[in-house]
Design a protein around this motif. Structure first.
Motif, PDB file in Angstrom:
ATOM      1  N   LEU A  99       0.944  -1.341   0.113  1.00 43.78           N
ATOM      2  CA  LEU A  99       0.206  -0.084   0.046  1.00 43.78           C
ATOM      3  C   LEU A  99       0.810   1.424   0.059  1.00 43.78           C
ATOM      4  O   LEU A  99       0.350   2.526  -0.791  1.00 43.78           O
ATOM      5  CB  LEU A  99      -1.340   0.140   1.346  1.00 43.78           C
ATOM      6  CG  LEU A  99      -2.147  -0.607   1.201  1.00 43.78           C
ATOM      7  CD1 LEU A  99      -2.532  -0.377   2.691  1.00 43.78           C
ATOM      8  CD2 LEU A  99      -3.348  -0.067  -0.394  1.00 43.78           C
TER       9      LEU A  99
ATOM     10  N   THR B  27       1.782   1.856  -3.334  1.00 44.03           N
ATOM     11  CA  THR B  27       1.526   2.709  -4.335  1.00 44.03           C
ATOM     12  C   THR B  27       0.970   3.734  -4.298  1.00 44.03           C
ATOM     13  O   THR B  27       1.343   4.791  -4.721  1.00 44.03           O
ATOM     14  CB  THR B  27       0.238   2.320  -3.882  1.00 44.03           C
ATOM     15  OG1 THR B  27       0.105   0.303  -4.607  1.00 44.03           O
ATOM     16  CG2 THR B  27      -1.346   2.489  -4.659  1.00 44.03           C
TER      17      THR B  27
ATOM     18  N   GLU C  65     -10.123   9.339  -5.960  1.00 39.96           N
ATOM     19  CA  GLU C  65     -10.394   8.445  -6.277  1.00 39.96           C
ATOM     20  C   GLU C  65      -9.597   7.605  -5.966  1.00 39.96           C
ATOM     21  O   GLU C  65     -10.138   6.642  -6.110  1.00 39.96           O
ATOM     22  CB  GLU C  65     -10.115   8.831  -7.532  1.00 39.96           C
ATOM     23  CG  GLU C  65     -10.653   7.887  -8.744  1.00 39.96           C
ATOM     24  CD  GLU C  65     -11.319   8.249 -10.406  1.00 39.96           C
ATOM     25  OE1 GLU C  65      -9.802   7.594 -11.354  1.00 39.96           O
ATOM     26  OE2 GLU C  65     -11.034   9.444 -10.761  1.00 39.96           O
ATOM     27  N   MET C  66      -8.786   7.908  -5.663  1.00 38.97           N
ATOM     28  CA  MET C  66      -7.598   6.644  -5.013  1.00 38.97           C
ATOM     29  C   MET C  66      -7.660   6.332  -3.724  1.00 38.97           C
ATOM     30  O   MET C  66      -7.678   5.260  -2.951  1.00 38.97           O
ATOM     31  CB  MET C  66      -6.332   6.644  -4.992  1.00 38.97           C
ATOM     32  CG  MET C  66      -5.147   6.115  -5.037  1.00 38.97           C
ATOM     33  SD  MET C  66      -3.805   6.790  -5.116  1.00 38.97           S
ATOM     34  CE  MET C  66      -2.436   5.370  -4.442  1.00 38.97           C
TER      35      MET C  66
ATOM     36  N   LEU D  67     -11.549   1.340   5.401  1.00 41.01           N
ATOM     37  CA  LEU D  67     -10.596  -0.043   5.056  1.00 41.01           C
ATOM     38  C   LEU D  67     -10.174  -0.776   5.994  1.00 41.01           C
ATOM     39  O   LEU D  67      -9.356  -1.403   6.047  1.00 41.01           O
ATOM     40  CB  LEU D  67      -9.251   0.416   4.453  1.00 41.01           C
ATOM     41  CG  LEU D  67      -9.824   1.430   3.023  1.00 41.01           C
ATOM     42  CD1 LEU D  67      -8.595   1.810   2.745  1.00 41.01           C
ATOM     43  CD2 LEU D  67     -10.130  -0.423   2.232  1.00 41.01           C
TER      44      LEU D  67
ATOM     45  N   TYR E  43      -4.257   4.333 -11.672  1.00 39.72           N
ATOM     46  CA  TYR E  43      -3.734   3.645 -10.113  1.00 39.72           C
ATOM     47  C   TYR E  43      -4.571   3.315  -9.160  1.00 39.72           C
ATOM     48  O   TYR E  43      -5.644   3.038  -9.953  1.00 39.72           O
ATOM     49  CB  TYR E  43      -3.398   4.851  -9.330  1.00 39.72           C
ATOM     50  CG  TYR E  43      -1.837   5.563 -10.001  1.00 39.72           C
ATOM     51  CD1 TYR E  43      -1.079   5.586  -9.695  1.00 39.72           C
ATOM     52  CD2 TYR E  43      -2.460   6.662 -10.449  1.00 39.72           C
ATOM     53  CE1 TYR E  43       0.477   6.337  -9.811  1.00 39.72           C
ATOM     54  CE2 TYR E  43      -1.372   7.543 -11.091  1.00 39.72           C
ATOM     55  CZ  TYR E  43      -0.174   7.652 -10.488  1.00 39.72           C
ATOM     56  OH  TYR E  43       1.018   8.477 -10.577  1.00 39.72           O
ATOM     57  N   PRO E  44      -4.072   2.068  -8.691  1.00 34.31           N
ATOM     58  CA  PRO E  44      -5.021   1.245  -7.998  1.00 34.31           C
ATOM     59  C   PRO E  44      -5.151   2.253  -6.623  1.00 34.31           C
ATOM     60  O   PRO E  44      -5.170   3.257  -6.436  1.00 34.31           O
ATOM     61  CB  PRO E  44      -4.555  -0.199  -7.487  1.00 34.31           C
ATOM     62  CG  PRO E  44      -2.517   0.762  -7.074  1.00 34.31           C
ATOM     63  CD  PRO E  44      -2.976   1.831  -8.325  1.00 34.31           C
ATOM     64  N   THR E  45      -7.045   2.140  -6.307  1.00 31.33           N
ATOM     65  CA  THR E  45      -6.989   2.458  -5.384  1.00 31.33           C
ATOM     66  C   THR E  45      -7.181   1.757  -4.091  1.00 31.33           C
ATOM     67  O   THR E  45      -6.645   0.449  -4.087  1.00 31.33           O
ATOM     68  CB  THR E  45      -9.171   2.423  -5.114  1.00 31.33           C
ATOM     69  OG1 THR E  45      -9.730   1.248  -4.697  1.00 31.33           O
ATOM     70  CG2 THR E  45      -9.459   2.900  -7.053  1.00 31.33           C
ATOM     71  N   MET E  46      -7.754   2.494  -3.083  1.00 29.23           N
ATOM     72  CA  MET E  46      -6.692   1.906  -1.613  1.00 29.23           C
ATOM     73  C   MET E  46      -7.831   0.895  -1.587  1.00 29.23           C
ATOM     74  O   MET E  46      -7.261  -0.686  -0.901  1.00 29.23           O
ATOM     75  CB  MET E  46      -7.436   2.599  -0.518  1.00 29.23           C
ATOM     76  CG  MET E  46      -6.353   3.737  -0.492  1.00 29.23           C
ATOM     77  SD  MET E  46      -4.318   3.496  -0.093  1.00 29.23           S
ATOM     78  CE  MET E  46      -3.327   3.628  -1.547  1.00 29.23           C
ATOM     79  N   LYS E  47      -8.730   0.546  -1.449  1.00 32.13           N
ATOM     80  CA  LYS E  47      -9.974  -0.173  -1.546  1.00 32.13           C
ATOM     81  C   LYS E  47      -9.766  -1.717  -2.636  1.00 32.13           C
ATOM     82  O   LYS E  47      -9.412  -2.700  -2.771  1.00 32.13           O
ATOM     83  CB  LYS E  47     -11.857   0.300  -2.124  1.00 32.13           C
ATOM     84  CG  LYS E  47     -12.509  -0.496  -1.419  1.00 32.13           C
ATOM     85  CD  LYS E  47     -13.746   0.113  -1.166  1.00 32.13           C
ATOM     86  CE  LYS E  47     -14.606  -0.529  -0.574  1.00 32.13           C
ATOM     87  NZ  LYS E  47     -15.765  -0.111  -0.672  1.00 32.13           N
TER      88      LYS E  47
ATOM     89  N   LYS F  61      -7.090  -2.094  -4.044  1.00 34.27           N
ATOM     90  CA  LYS F  61      -5.561  -3.087  -3.420  1.00 34.27           C
ATOM     91  C   LYS F  61      -6.191  -4.039  -2.665  1.00 34.27           C
ATOM     92  O   LYS F  61      -5.248  -4.773  -2.085  1.00 34.27           O
ATOM     93  CB  LYS F  61      -4.645  -1.242  -2.705  1.00 34.27           C
ATOM     94  CG  LYS F  61      -2.765  -2.100  -3.034  1.00 34.27           C
ATOM     95  CD  LYS F  61      -2.397  -1.695  -4.833  1.00 34.27           C
ATOM     96  CE  LYS F  61      -0.889  -2.111  -4.169  1.00 34.27           C
ATOM     97  NZ  LYS F  61       0.003  -2.715  -5.409  1.00 34.27           N
ATOM     98  N   MET F  62      -6.245  -3.187  -1.377  1.00 36.54           N
ATOM     99  CA  MET F  62      -6.597  -4.383  -0.062  1.00 36.54           C
ATOM    100  C   MET F  62      -7.460  -5.559  -0.628  1.00 36.54           C
ATOM    101  O   MET F  62      -7.459  -6.972  -0.591  1.00 36.54           O
ATOM    102  CB  MET F  62      -7.207  -4.099   1.080  1.00 36.54           C
ATOM    103  CG  MET F  62      -6.130  -2.266   1.207  1.00 36.54           C
ATOM    104  SD  MET F  62      -7.667  -1.403   2.557  1.00 36.54           S
ATOM    105  CE  MET F  62      -7.199  -2.984   3.906  1.00 36.54           C
TER     106      MET F  62
ATOM    107  N   ARG G  60      -5.782  -8.622  -2.573  1.00 39.44           N
ATOM    108  CA  ARG G  60      -4.887  -9.486  -2.054  1.00 39.44           C
ATOM    109  C   ARG G  60      -6.038 -10.840  -1.202  1.00 39.44           C
ATOM    110  O   ARG G  60      -5.167 -11.643  -1.256  1.00 39.44           O
ATOM    111  CB  ARG G  60      -4.922  -8.911   0.055  1.00 39.44           C
ATOM    112  CG  ARG G  60      -3.761  -7.508   0.084  1.00 39.44           C
ATOM    113  CD  ARG G  60      -4.295  -7.013   1.298  1.00 39.44           C
ATOM    114  NE  ARG G  60      -3.470  -6.094   1.203  1.00 39.44           N
ATOM    115  CZ  ARG G  60      -3.418  -5.082   2.919  1.00 39.44           C
ATOM    116  NH1 ARG G  60      -3.965  -5.262   3.539  1.00 39.44           N
ATOM    117  NH2 ARG G  60      -2.736  -3.620   2.386  1.00 39.44           N
TER     118      ARG G  60
END
Lengths: 379, 248
Positions: A12, A15, A47-48, A62, B181-185, B187-188, B191
């Motif tokens: 993370l 990223t 957006e990210m 999250l 870009y990946p989002t945080m969500k 990305k998780m 996994r």
């Protein structure tokens, strides 16, 4: 980098680092000069999902560890402290709701950040900065509503927020115990914003007055009960100070990185300047300060995780990290010499950005008052 | 449509690779990343899926553990499933030609036009030949059409619009947009997605094309400084040098 121990958190981190390097670091230079709000950068960040890193898992977040979020915040600050200021200010407002709000309010405000929106925490007034209890903004009950009047100043995200957490006096006779807190949504009639402050640093963040003229909010917009506003605000600041420290550490680290990169390349008297022990000692001192500030932040966050008191530690973390950011930025300028003083190089911006970390969210003088009170106690 | 993107893990192309004493690339300490052209292919496939429906899968050749990070990275930016092909010493095109039919049925197979490590630009066209599928190289954009696709192909002169039936193979060049870009969500979430492995008995590497030698690009020679005090003298000297080399 702050303390990440598992592969998933590191992934993370990589990223976010990649995003900061490619989308913020260079782009923010132009906005630092113009003072304009960098819409495109914030849209990409939203957006990210960078606005919502602190939204708890039970409200759709999250569920990241505090230490993980701290590492990500530090990385954002390394790229641009104005950017991280915007992110932390939204989460500051959210914290007040999470600390004192009901379930419906918590979910509603979390949803704003999950949708990539911003928020603002409105405590400071022209005559009520460090002396927050001297607030002149009022909230008068009228049936099922409260009517808010007053002027808040130096409000981060003031012109871009979707919701505001506003403190106002519901009973002036009771002093700070007569202060209450309200959620006011953007677009509510009577709510307006003043001019964008032309600031010394953190110029990619928005700061302005928020004006309340007969702003009517439902009684259900109150956070907690009448008279709890000051207590909620102080608890919110206690917690958020550590996060402000993360931003300061990001600046302190960037100062080291820039000084080392320059010092290896810059040749004087036939050798790179960092071959001189005098400058090596400067770098060592910068690293000592930065790492101890980072450790203090980690310590305060671990106390929060453990449910232990953290008011003193949070104040130390913010105060020390803010001082360190300024000291390291000054040293980086000194190491770069004339180039450090030039706007062609990034370190003079670090000093302009760092200075606010000794001022906002409780000046470092107020932090020392908090720390001293914790140490000395009542006598 | 079922869309499959073939990806290759390569050394980070922003790092300069040197050769060791035996003439092999010194890759120690260089972070592996997904080949840039494959990231363009994945973004194109993902945009196609978002516009027209379907699924995007990614496939790579090699050990799952070595490739997991790259595959999970793909899963965070549009792919919903990931597959590795275990094929011993077979080269990538042979391994994929055996592994893809074993993994599933796909309408469009995307490959990066080349990889940033060896830049051979062989995998897509050889894969298409092995699977007996039509192939369009150097694709910049695609749209669905009756029974297949309409694709925009980059040529040396400009662009060409080509119709191609599905299933087919496309090799992708850099489009006008960047990979997301990946989002945080995402990305998780990536996994938690299981990655499957297909083991195949692919023929060993063909010797029709083989690597004879790897050499580093010639280092740039130091330039010549013209340091005459007067502009006219400097111009005269520069012109003299150009005339000597028969460049003017």
């Amino acid at each position: 980098m702050a303390y990440l121990f598992n592969e998933e958190d590191l992934d993370l981190y990589e990223t976010v680092k990649d995003f900061c390097e490619n989308e913020i670091k260079e782009q923010c230079k132009e906005y630092d000069v113009s003072g304009e709000w960098p819409t495109e950068i914030y849209e990409k960040a939203a957006e990210m999902g960078l606005n919502a890193l602190e939204v708890p898992e039970e409200y759709g977040g999250l569920g990241l560890e505090r230490l993980t979020v701290a590492a990500l915040m530090e990385e954002m600050a390394k790229a641009d402290a104005g950017f991280v200021t915007t992110i932390t200010a939204s989460n500051l407002a959210l914290k007040a709701v999470l600390i004192g709000g009901n379930e419906e309010q918590k979910q509603h405000c979390c949803d704003f950040l999950l949708d990539g929106k911003h928020a603002a925490f409105c405590l400071t007034e022209p005559m009520a900065g460090s002396d927050a209890g001297n607030s002149k903004t009022t909230a008068v009950r009228d049936g099922d509503e409260y009517v808010l009047n007053g002027r808040k100043c130096f409000i981060t995200n003031g012109a871009v927020a979707s919701f505001y957490v506003v403190t106002a006096m519901t009973d002036k006779t009771k002093g700070v115990k007569g202060m209450s807190a309200f959620i006011v949504e953007a677009g509510t009639p009577g709510l307006s914003t003043g001019n964008h402050e032309n600031k010394m640093g953190i110029r990619t963040s928005n700061t302005c007055d928020v004006v309340l003229e007969d702003v009517r909010v439902p009684a259900s917009a109150m956070i907690g009960e009448e008279g709890q506003g000051y207590s909620i605000a102080m608890k919110t600041l206690d917690m958020s100070r550590t996060w402000v420290g993360c931003g300061a550490v990001g600046i302190a680290q960037r100062a080291i990185d820039e000084a080392v990169a320059y010092g290896k390349e810059r040749i004087t008297f036939g050798k790179p300047i960092l071959k001189n022990q005098a400058l090596q000692f400067k770098i060592a001192d910068m690293e000592i300060r930065c790492e101890t500030a980072r450790q203090m932040i980690a310590h305060a966050l671990m106390l929060m995780d453990a449910g232990k008191p953290y008011s003193k530690e949070s104040a130390i973390a913010k105060c020390y990290a803010g001082d360190v950011a300024v000291q390291n930025a000054l040293e980086a300028i000194q190491i770069l010499g004339g180039y450090g003083y030039s706007r062609e190089y990034p370190v003079e911006k670090l000093l302009r950005d760092a200075k606010i970390f000794q001022i906002y969210e409780g000046t470092n003088e107020i932090q020392r008052v908090v720390i001293a009170k914790n140490v000395i106690g009542k006598f | 449509m079922e869309l499959l993107v073939c990806v290759k893990q390569v050394p980070d192309d922003s790092v300069t690779v040197t050769l060791d004493a035996s003439g092999k690339p010194n890759l120690g300490g260089i972070t592996p990343v997904v080949n840039a052209f494959d990231t363009y292919a994945l973004e194109m496939a993902t945009r196609f899926k978002e516009a027209n429906g379907g699924n995007v899968s990614v496939i790579t050749v090699g050990d799952l553990k070595e490739n997991e990070k790259s595959l999970r990275s793909c899963l965070s930016v549009g792919a919903s499933t990931a597959i590795t092909v275990s094929a011993g010493d077979a080269d990538a095109a042979c391994a994929l030609a055996c592994g893809i039919p074993a993994a599933g049925t796909y309408d469009v197979i995307f490959c990066g036009s080349e990889s940033t490590d060896v830049s051979a630009a062989q995998t897509g066209i050889r894969l298409a030949a092995a699977l007996n599928l039509p192939v369009v190289t150097n694709v910049l954009a695609l749209e669905p059409a009756d029974g297949g696709l309409t694709v925009k192909q980059e040529t040396e002169e400009g662009y060409r619009t080509v119709s191609v039936p599905t299933p087919c193979v496309l090799t992708i060049v850099k489009p006008a947009y960047d990979p997301r870009y990946p989002t945080m969500k995402s990305k998780m979430a990536a996994r938690k997605i299981p990655i499957s492995t297909v083991t195949v008995d692919a023929p060993a590497a063909s010797d029709a094309a083989k690597c004879v030698k790897i050499s580093a690009p010639a280092q740039r020679q130091a330039g010549v400084k013209i340091q005459e005090k007067e502009a006219a003298d400097a111009v005269a000297k520069a012109m003299g040098m150009l005339i000597d080399r028969k460049l003017v």
